[in-house]
Design an enzyme around this catalytic site. Structure first.
Site, short mmCIF file in Angstrom:
data_model
loop_
_atom_site.label_atom_id
_atom_site.label_comp_id
_atom_site.label_asym_id
_atom_site.label_seq_id
_atom_site.Cartn_x
_atom_site.Cartn_y
_atom_site.Cartn_z
N ARG A 164 23.11 -60.74 3.69
CA ARG A 164 23.61 -59.37 3.52
C ARG A 164 23.19 -58.80 2.17
O ARG A 164 23.72 -57.78 1.73
CB ARG A 164 25.12 -59.36 3.67
N CYS A 167 16.40 -39.93 -6.12
CA CYS A 167 17.21 -39.28 -5.08
C CYS A 167 17.54 -40.29 -3.99
O CYS A 167 18.69 -40.42 -3.59
CB CYS A 167 16.47 -38.08 -4.50
N ARG A 197 21.32 -40.10 -2.53
CA ARG A 197 22.42 -39.42 -3.22
C ARG A 197 22.26 -37.91 -3.19
O ARG A 197 23.25 -37.16 -3.19
CB ARG A 197 22.52 -39.89 -4.68
N CYS A 219 19.60 -34.72 -1.52
CA CYS A 219 18.55 -34.52 -0.52
C CYS A 219 18.19 -33.05 -0.36
O CYS A 219 19.00 -32.23 0.07
CB CYS A 219 19.00 -35.09 0.82
N ASP A 220 16.95 -32.72 -0.71
CA ASP A 220 16.34 -31.42 -0.43
C ASP A 220 15.90 -31.46 1.04
O ASP A 220 14.88 -32.03 1.39
CB ASP A 220 15.15 -31.23 -1.37
N ASN A 256 11.03 -38.25 3.33
CA ASN A 256 11.85 -39.45 3.11
C ASN A 256 12.03 -40.24 4.40
O ASN A 256 11.89 -41.47 4.40
CB ASN A 256 13.21 -39.07 2.55
N TYR A 285 18.02 -25.49 -0.58
CA TYR A 285 17.91 -24.54 -1.69
C TYR A 285 17.91 -23.12 -1.13
O TYR A 285 17.42 -22.88 -0.02
CB TYR A 285 16.64 -24.81 -2.50
#
Length: 264
Positions: A126, A146, A166, A168-169, A177, A209
């Site tokens: 794990r 990010c 954490r 995200c655009d 991504n 944005y």
């Protein structure tokens, strides 16, 4: 990839107005989860064109442990240019943390090599985790990570990957991504003689944005095509030896590009 359009619609409908580092402002939701079955196709969005070679080269750049934009620029990729210094350096960002995490006692840890070793030798572990969030190095990074942490999980000779992002655009960054970590999962599965399973994406501050809202509204009107198929042409001796020409994306049908400016 209807799930991506569902996320765009959710942000447009429910997103909170927030100020941000760039001064542009965002519509944001907090905490979001998506899953992609990699056996059913490669999750590259089809409702606008995504430049697959750029996704491949950026991932290969990370895997090299490189933090200078020269390699990317040599391949006509400029997405990291706004944050580089005059010599092209970005500080100890993803590549350095993945391949050369420096400890207080002077050791250098190759996290990618470690996870491959664990997958091969202790697939029930794990602890098959890679982190880019090195608190002691954050102040030296041109842009803080990010996509900060990812974990692999093996069940019945099938490799799954989960990413925590954490920040995200969603319009410009998220398609890259998703494809990048799905590609990495395929590569590690091949290196470890496993099949691919699910790529699971979890986002923290998930935002549009405000200068991308018009483009997002245009994109949600488009109907997704079937996902393409990824074919890896050869198996290099190690994960760090892949080349662009090792990857074929079959039957990638897409809608036209939608231009948007990156928030800096």
């Amino acid at each position: 990839m209807k799930s991506y359009l569902v996320l765009l619609k959710k942000i447009l409908k429910e997103g909170s107005n927030r100020k941000d580092r760039t001064g542009i402002g965002t519509l944001s939701v907090f905490g979001y989860h998506m899953e992609f079955n990699l056996k059913l196709g490669f999750p590259l969005i089809t409702t606008k064109k995504c430049h697959f070679p750029a996704i491949v080269h950026e991932l290969l750049w990370f895997l090299k442990g490189d933090t200078n934009i020269k390699y990317l620029n040599d391949h006509n990729i400029s997405i990291w240019n706004p944050w580089a210094d005059e010599r092209g350096y970005l500080g100890p960002i993803y590549g350095e943390q993945w391949r050369s995490w420096k400890t207080k006692d002077g050791r250098v840890i190759d996290q990618i090599d470690n996870v491959i070793h664990l997958i091969k030798n202790n697939p029930n572990s794990r602890r098959i985790v890679v982190s880019s969030w090195n608190v002691g190095d954050l102040h030296k990074m041109a842009l803080l990570p990010c996509h900060v942490l990812f974990q692999f999980h093996v069940v019945d000779h099938v490799l799954h990957c989960q990413l925590y992002q954490r920040s995200c655009d969603v319009f410009l960054g998220l398609p890259f991504n998703i494809a990048s970590y799905s590609l990495l999962t395929h590569m590690i599965a091949q290196q470890c003689n496993l099949k691919v399973g699910n790529f699971i994406w979890t986002g923290g501050d998930v935002h549009l944005y405000k200068n991308h809202i018009k483009q997002a509204k245009k994109q949600i009107l488009r109907r997704p095509y079937l996902l393409p198929k990824l074919v890896i042409n050869r198996k290099p001796t190690q994960i760090f030896n892949y080349l662009l020409q090792d990857f074929n994306l079959l039957n990638y049908k897409y809608h036209p590009s939608i231009h948007a400016k990156i928030a800096i």
